[in-house]
Design a protein around this motif. Structure first.
Motif, PDB file in Angstrom:
ATOM      1  N   HIS A 250      -2.980   1.117  -4.068  1.00 25.54           N
ATOM      2  CA  HIS A 250      -2.282  -0.156  -4.203  1.00 25.54           C
ATOM      3  C   HIS A 250      -1.125   0.037  -5.165  1.00 25.54           C
ATOM      4  CE1 HIS A 250      -6.279  -2.156  -3.193  1.00 25.54           C
ATOM      5  NE2 HIS A 250      -5.451  -2.474  -2.224  1.00 25.54           N
TER       6      HIS A 250
ATOM      7  N   HIS B 103       0.828  -1.206   0.000  1.00 26.42           N
ATOM      8  CA  HIS B 103       0.000   0.000   0.000  1.00 26.42           C
ATOM      9  C   HIS B 103       0.860   1.252   0.000  1.00 26.42           C
ATOM     10  CE1 HIS B 103      -2.630  -3.166   1.538  1.00 26.42           C
ATOM     11  NE2 HIS B 103      -3.547  -2.511   0.865  1.00 26.42           N
TER      12      HIS B 103
ATOM     13  N   THR C 131       3.033  -0.801   4.173  1.00 21.45           N
ATOM     14  CA  THR C 131       2.571   0.504   3.701  1.00 21.45           C
ATOM     15  C   THR C 131       3.771   1.430   3.556  1.00 21.45           C
ATOM     16  OG1 THR C 131       0.473   0.207   4.869  1.00 21.45           O
ATOM     17  CG2 THR C 131       1.025   2.451   4.165  1.00 21.45           C
TER      18      THR C 131
END
Length: 130
Positions: free
Chosen positions: A92, A81, A119
């Motif tokens: 994404h 992410h 992330t």
């Protein structure tokens, strides 16, 4: 046993309708205020949904607060992410880019990256423009 209450359904529906955003528990409670959901119900359901891997809890740089995002999606679980530190929107990393990055890191550093749980923080294209 998990009960599918109106409060739980409303909470999951709200997050499902906003899959590219993260929300604090307070923001979720405010958004659902008209649906007769107490703050305690929000917190309890968030904990349950997280343990069931239907939502994901994340933290943001410079904040001690937890934020939640819809996660009950196989596509989401296989991506890295990207999170914008200005607007909070989640993106994404495309599959080909994810595989290239993961392969490169694993080959170079021997470090295994957990897809779906990783992330990267930065600034999205729209926020860079403004």
């Amino acid at each position: 046993m998990t009960y599918n209450t109106e409060q739980r359904s409303a909470l999951l529906s709200f997050l499902n309708e906003n899959p590219d955003k993260t929300f604090s528990a307070k923001e979720i409670a405010q958004a659902l205020a008209g649906k007769n959901i107490s703050k305690s119900s929000v917190y309890r359901n968030l904990a349950e949904l997280e343990s069931e891997q239907k939502i994901k809890r994340v933290t943001k740089a410079g904040s001690k607060e937890s934020f939640y995002q819809f996660y009950d999606n196989s596509e989401c679980k296989n991506h890295i992410h990207l999170s914008c530190i200005k607007c909070g929107k989640i993106f994404h990393l495309e599959s080909a880019q994810t595989e290239k990055l993961v392969s490169e890191v694993e080959a170079t550093d021997g470090f295994e990256i957990s897809r779906g749980e990783t992330t990267l923080y930065g600034t999205c294209r729209e926020c860079v423009k403004s």
